[in-house]
Design an enzyme around this catalytic site. Structure first.
Site, PDB file in Angstrom:
ATOM      1  N   LEU A 214       0.818  -1.211   0.000  1.00 33.11           N
ATOM      2  CA  LEU A 214       0.000   0.000   0.000  1.00 33.11           C
ATOM      3  C   LEU A 214       0.852   1.262   0.000  1.00 33.11           C
ATOM      4  O   LEU A 214       0.461   2.284  -0.548  1.00 33.11           O
ATOM      5  CB  LEU A 214      -0.923   0.013   1.218  1.00 33.11           C
ATOM      6  CG  LEU A 214      -1.973  -1.106   1.287  1.00 33.11           C
ATOM      7  CD1 LEU A 214      -2.751  -1.020   2.593  1.00 33.11           C
ATOM      8  CD2 LEU A 214      -2.920  -1.031   0.099  1.00 33.11           C
TER       9      LEU A 214
ATOM     10  N   ASP B 230       1.189  15.143  12.183  1.00 36.49           N
ATOM     11  CA  ASP B 230       1.384  15.006  10.732  1.00 36.49           C
ATOM     12  C   ASP B 230       0.035  14.931  10.017  1.00 36.49           C
ATOM     13  O   ASP B 230      -0.204  14.048   9.197  1.00 36.49           O
ATOM     14  CB  ASP B 230       2.227  13.769  10.428  1.00 36.49           C
ATOM     15  CG  ASP B 230       2.886  13.835   9.049  1.00 36.49           C
ATOM     16  OD1 ASP B 230       2.990  14.945   8.486  1.00 36.49           O
ATOM     17  OD2 ASP B 230       3.293  12.777   8.534  1.00 36.49           O
TER      18      ASP B 230
END
Length: 325
Positions: A72, A195
């Protein structure tokens, strides 16, 4: 100019240095030998097994429980693979982080030492739907593996936006509300994500549910200033860029302002590498409602004290779909 925060003294011992987190890049690779210490964190579906398997059976147990699928993502943090839990066919993600890249360790409630990312995930994996749930983790000789929930049909918000150019305000409002609630959940759990960006938000294409993922840059929430940066530079607030410190909550609001701008405009508000000046004027499309423009401008206030709190954002007229006079 004085480099200290205007409303508190910087403590340079509040937090150990954290490495910068690199963005994911496509690539390949496979987890190494699956053997080592393991642990599980209870959470919702796919439900976690709260029992901790014996350390010697970790390799056998993982191979018996999961079927590894496609890659992924891959980057400075390691690799993430799609996988399927064999017992019920539930989709999961398996994140592999080389032990040598684990800079900080913490302690789980049962006293077990674990990478800080796992400790933070355990704190927020309380069943709240807007945050990815940690189902299980394994400590191997050379790697740490995390088994995470994964929606069957999902897309990160970056790709979701790119596929549409930009999001209509009503779509952006619903997704942004979910992100705000996820951040509030993390804050209530004593966790600072650090983040927040479109790549770290998954959208379940079947339900519209948004999930905050990737706590690799996260840390414990504190009221004093942080003097080390972790996250993505283009989302860092001006107080970090100019002075080398930031407070967790207003720095988060800054990144949320950039996120909302990307949702409704389809692009980052600041050019790559641009050093934002204190007198900068944010240019917003005329097509945006005044309420949406007001919310973005408030989040992107140069002074951290001028930025709204999470609660104030949730109560803002745009979030309530109320038009300003």
């Amino acid at each position: 100019m004085n480099s200290n925060p205007p409303h508190a003294k910087v403590s340079r011992t509040t937090e150990p240095p954290l490495s910068r987190c690199r963005e994911r890049t496509p690539g390949d690779g496979r987890p190494g030998a699956l053997e080592g210490r393991s642990g599980a964190v209870a959470g919702p579906g796919p439900s976690a097994d709260s029992r901790v398997p014996p350390a010697g059976k970790a390799q056998q147990g993982l191979k018996e429980q999961y079927r590894l699928g496609s890659l992924l993502g891959r980057g400075g943090f390691g690799s993430v693979f799609a996988a399927t839990r064999l017992s019920d066919g539930a989709p999961v993600a398996i994140k592999r982080v080389p032990r040598e890249r684990v800079r900080h360790w913490g302690e789980l409630p049962d006293g077990t030492s674990a990478p800080l990312e796992i400790v933070l995930l355990a704190k927020v994996s309380t069943g709240f739907p807007g945050v990815v749930q940690l189902l299980e983790w394994l400590e191997l000789p050379n790697d740490v593996l995390m088994v995470l929930e994964r929606p069957e049909r999902c897309q990160d918000l970056q790709r979701f936006i790119r596929a549409r150019g930009f999001l209509p305000e009503e779509v952006a409002r619903e997704l942004f509300r979910q992100v705000l609630e996820a951040v509030r959940h993390c804050t209530n759990c004593g966790v600072l994500h650090r983040d927040i960006k479109p790549e770290n938000i998954l959208v379940d294409l079947a339900t519209g549910q948004a999930k905050l993922i990737d706590f690799g840059c996260g840390t414990y929430l504190q009221d004093t200033a942080y003097t080390h940066f972790a996250g993505t530079r283009s989302y860092s607030p001006p107080e970090w860029t100019h002075f080398g410190w930031y407070y967790g909550r207003p720095a988060t609001i800054w990144s949320l302002g950039i996120l909302l701008h990307q949702m409704v405009c389809g692009e980052h508000p600041f050019s790559r590498g641009q050093n934002i000046s204190w007198d900068h004027q944010l240019s917003l499309p005329q097509g945006l409602s005044q309420e949406c423009q007001d919310l973005i401008r408030r989040c992107l206030s140069m002074l951290d004290l001028d930025r709204p709190s999470l609660e104030e954002l949730l109560c803002h007229p745009w979030m309530q779909d109320i038009h300003l006079p």
